[in-house]
Scaffold this motif. Structure first.
Motif, PDB file in Angstrom:
ATOM      1  N   ALA A   1      -2.196  -7.352  41.178  1.00  0.00           N
ATOM      2  CA  ALA A   1      -1.190  -8.362  40.857  1.00  0.00           C
ATOM      3  C   ALA A   1       0.127  -8.042  41.562  1.00  0.00           C
ATOM      4  N   LEU A   2       0.472  -6.772  41.627  1.00  0.00           N
ATOM      5  CA  LEU A   2       1.712  -6.359  42.287  1.00  0.00           C
ATOM      6  C   LEU A   2       1.680  -6.710  43.767  1.00  0.00           C
ATOM      7  N   LEU A   3       0.603  -6.355  44.460  1.00  0.00           N
ATOM      8  CA  LEU A   3       0.512  -6.616  45.897  1.00  0.00           C
ATOM      9  C   LEU A   3       0.530  -8.111  46.201  1.00  0.00           C
ATOM     10  N   ALA A   4      -0.135  -8.899  45.356  1.00  0.00           N
ATOM     11  CA  ALA A   4      -0.144 -10.345  45.553  1.00  0.00           C
ATOM     12  C   ALA A   4       1.261 -10.926  45.359  1.00  0.00           C
ATOM     13  N   TYR A   5       1.969 -10.417  44.379  1.00  0.00           N
ATOM     14  CA  TYR A   5       3.324 -10.895  44.089  1.00  0.00           C
ATOM     15  C   TYR A   5       4.277 -10.521  45.220  1.00  0.00           C
ATOM     16  N   ILE A   6       4.153  -9.283  45.708  1.00  0.00           N
ATOM     17  CA  ILE A   6       4.999  -8.842  46.822  1.00  0.00           C
ATOM     18  C   ILE A   6       4.784  -9.739  48.044  1.00  0.00           C
ATOM     19  N   LYS A   7       3.534  -9.991  48.372  1.00  0.00           N
ATOM     20  CA  LYS A   7       3.235 -10.816  49.543  1.00  0.00           C
ATOM     21  C   LYS A   7       3.818 -12.221  49.389  1.00  0.00           C
ATOM     22  N   ALA A   8       3.738 -12.772  48.175  1.00  0.00           N
ATOM     23  CA  ALA A   8       4.204 -14.137  47.948  1.00  0.00           C
ATOM     24  C   ALA A   8       5.731 -14.252  48.008  1.00  0.00           C
ATOM     25  N   HIS A   9       6.444 -13.153  47.741  1.00  0.00           N
ATOM     26  CA  HIS A   9       7.897 -13.222  47.651  1.00  0.00           C
ATOM     27  C   HIS A   9       8.623 -12.450  48.759  1.00  0.00           C
ATOM     28  N   ALA A  10       7.875 -11.851  49.674  1.00  0.00           N
ATOM     29  CA  ALA A  10       8.491 -10.997  50.694  1.00  0.00           C
ATOM     30  C   ALA A  10       9.302 -11.804  51.704  1.00  0.00           C
ATOM     31  N   VAL A  11      10.444 -11.246  52.098  1.00  0.00           N
ATOM     32  CA  VAL A  11      11.205 -11.817  53.214  1.00  0.00           C
ATOM     33  C   VAL A  11      10.783 -11.158  54.528  1.00  0.00           C
ATOM     34  N   GLN A  12      10.189  -9.964  54.436  1.00  0.00           N
ATOM     35  CA  GLN A  12       9.578  -9.287  55.579  1.00  0.00           C
ATOM     36  C   GLN A  12       8.276  -8.666  55.091  1.00  0.00           C
ATOM     37  N   TYR A  13       7.245  -8.730  55.919  1.00  0.00           N
ATOM     38  CA  TYR A  13       5.935  -8.292  55.420  1.00  0.00           C
ATOM     39  C   TYR A  13       5.003  -7.938  56.569  1.00  0.00           C
ATOM     40  N   ARG A  14       4.197  -6.906  56.366  1.00  0.00           N
ATOM     41  CA  ARG A  14       3.032  -6.620  57.202  1.00  0.00           C
ATOM     42  C   ARG A  14       1.919  -6.144  56.264  1.00  0.00           C
ATOM     43  N   THR A  15       0.693  -6.377  56.646  1.00  0.00           N
ATOM     44  CA  THR A  15      -0.447  -6.097  55.770  1.00  0.00           C
ATOM     45  C   THR A  15      -0.558  -4.604  55.486  1.00  0.00           C
ATOM     46  N   PRO A  16      -0.566  -4.220  54.213  1.00  0.00           N
ATOM     47  CA  PRO A  16      -0.653  -2.801  53.870  1.00  0.00           C
ATOM     48  C   PRO A  16      -2.088  -2.294  53.914  1.00  0.00           C
TER      49      PRO A  16
ATOM     50  N   TYR B   1       3.719  13.345  51.252  1.00  0.00           N
ATOM     51  CA  TYR B   1       3.212  12.002  51.518  1.00  0.00           C
ATOM     52  C   TYR B   1       3.871  11.424  52.762  1.00  0.00           C
ATOM     53  N   ASN B   2       3.066  10.790  53.599  1.00  0.00           N
ATOM     54  CA  ASN B   2       3.611   9.868  54.591  1.00  0.00           C
ATOM     55  C   ASN B   2       3.825   8.524  53.892  1.00  0.00           C
ATOM     56  N   ILE B   3       4.891   7.839  54.250  1.00  0.00           N
ATOM     57  CA  ILE B   3       5.178   6.521  53.668  1.00  0.00           C
ATOM     58  C   ILE B   3       5.003   5.462  54.743  1.00  0.00           C
ATOM     59  N   ALA B   4       4.125   4.506  54.478  1.00  0.00           N
ATOM     60  CA  ALA B   4       3.935   3.362  55.380  1.00  0.00           C
ATOM     61  C   ALA B   4       4.655   2.164  54.769  1.00  0.00           C
ATOM     62  N   LEU B   5       5.782   1.794  55.348  1.00  0.00           N
ATOM     63  CA  LEU B   5       6.580   0.699  54.817  1.00  0.00           C
ATOM     64  C   LEU B   5       5.932  -0.638  55.178  1.00  0.00           C
ATOM     65  N   PHE B   6       5.820  -1.531  54.178  1.00  0.00           N
ATOM     66  CA  PHE B   6       5.074  -2.757  54.476  1.00  0.00           C
ATOM     67  C   PHE B   6       5.732  -4.044  53.993  1.00  0.00           C
ATOM     68  N   ALA B   7       6.775  -3.993  53.189  1.00  0.00           N
ATOM     69  CA  ALA B   7       7.356  -5.249  52.712  1.00  0.00           C
ATOM     70  C   ALA B   7       8.790  -5.041  52.241  1.00  0.00           C
ATOM     71  N   CYS B   8       9.547  -6.118  52.299  1.00  0.00           N
ATOM     72  CA  CYS B   8      10.903  -6.146  51.767  1.00  0.00           C
ATOM     73  C   CYS B   8      11.061  -7.440  50.970  1.00  0.00           C
ATOM     74  N   VAL B   9      11.588  -7.310  49.756  1.00  0.00           N
ATOM     75  CA  VAL B   9      11.716  -8.451  48.851  1.00  0.00           C
ATOM     76  C   VAL B   9      13.141  -8.520  48.322  1.00  0.00           C
ATOM     77  N   GLN B  10      13.713  -9.714  48.276  1.00  0.00           N
ATOM     78  CA  GLN B  10      14.971  -9.950  47.588  1.00  0.00           C
ATOM     79  C   GLN B  10      14.652 -10.527  46.223  1.00  0.00           C
ATOM     80  N   ALA B  11      15.188  -9.904  45.174  1.00  0.00           N
ATOM     81  CA  ALA B  11      14.776 -10.274  43.825  1.00  0.00           C
ATOM     82  C   ALA B  11      15.939 -10.171  42.849  1.00  0.00           C
ATOM     83  N   ASP B  12      15.642 -10.522  41.600  1.00  0.00           N
ATOM     84  CA  ASP B  12      16.601 -10.378  40.512  1.00  0.00           C
ATOM     85  C   ASP B  12      16.374  -9.039  39.823  1.00  0.00           C
ATOM     86  N   ALA B  13      17.440  -8.471  39.273  1.00  0.00           N
ATOM     87  CA  ALA B  13      17.354  -7.169  38.622  1.00  0.00           C
ATOM     88  C   ALA B  13      16.409  -7.174  37.422  1.00  0.00           C
ATOM     89  N   TYR B  14      16.138  -8.359  36.888  1.00  0.00           N
ATOM     90  CA  TYR B  14      15.278  -8.453  35.706  1.00  0.00           C
ATOM     91  C   TYR B  14      13.900  -9.017  36.046  1.00  0.00           C
TER      92      TYR B  14
END
Length: 240
Positions: A195-210, A169-182
């Motif tokens: 739901a996952l992609l929407a949540y990532i976008k809403a909470h990302a500290v760095q993001y580009r459209t996947p 697999y090639n990996i296209a990196l698209f977001a970074c999130v700071q979160a809680d372990a739980y």
């Protein structure tokens, strides 16, 4: 008076001996701690395992990868994030505690191993996979993941590779999130993709459209908070 003087001298000698033993013990503990830290950092760097890295053109036929899998059948892939020090085999244990303090060879190690969530399929065919690694200082294991919180670093590092027995697999990196372990969304492999992609976008500290494709998260801890975590997200794109 003579007896009292003798007792005082013996008391001084005992106190001196106790102090010397205490200082010697502290010195030995300090030396052991420095050795342990150095050993942990050495074990956490990819140079120890790179001889086993599979050839992307024929992973199943790579002698080194076959040797590593013979040493440990829990090995399920090889992860490389381009331009970082992350270049490690990936293992999967019966539960998520196995490889917290166990290395890829099955030996005790404070640096542990890079491991796939035990709830995920070992071939990375799920819509969402989670991979964990310790945050070791000086870039050991997943230490470089925290740098993706910085905009310049995130912009300069966009790709990676995940090699399994059957597919590369090639990996296209698209977001970074700071979160809680739980976090109930990010640490749920059964989370629905939309739901996952929407949540990532809403909470990302760095993001580009996947684009489209299965999502993989690379999770590590932070030093700022006990339960603090940094997750780097990518999409898995089969090489053709």
């Amino acid at each position: 008076m003579l007896l009292a003087a003798k007792l005082a001298r013996w008391g001084d000698r005992l106190l001196t001996l106790a102090a010397a033993l205490l200082l010697g013990g502290l010195a030995l503990f300090g030396a052991w701690s420095l050795w342990d830290i150095a050993a942990t950092r050495r074990a956490a760097l990819p140079e120890q395992t790179l001889r086993f890295k599979p050839l992307a053109a024929a992973p199943a036929d790579s002698p080194g990868f076959a040797e590593l899998r013979a040493l440990n059948p829990d090995v399920c892939g090889w992860l490389t994030l381009d331009g970082t020090r992350i270049d490690f085999p990936v293992v999967q244990g019966a539960d998520n505690m196995v490889y917290v303090n166990t290395d890829v060879y099955g030996d005790f190690s404070l640096s542990g191993a890079i491991f796939l969530d035990s709830r995920c399929p070992a071939d990375f065919t799920a819509p969402y996979s989670i991979v964990y690694g310790h945050h070791i200082e000086d870039g050991g294991m997943f230490g470089d993941i925290v740098q993706f919180t910085q905009s310049d670093y995130f912009a300069a590092h966009t790709t990676g590779t995940l090699i399994t027995d059957d597919i590369v697999y090639n990996i296209a990196l698209f977001a970074c999130v700071q979160a809680d372990a739980y976090d109930p969304v990010l640490y749920d492999p059964a989370q629905s993709p939309d739901a996952l992609l929407a949540y990532i976008k809403a909470h990302a500290v760095q993001y580009r459209t996947p684009g489209s494709g299965p999502v993989v998260a690379f999770s590590t801890c932070t030093e700022a908070a006990t339960n603090g975590r940094v997750l780097l997200f990518g999409q898995l794109l089969p090489q053709t």
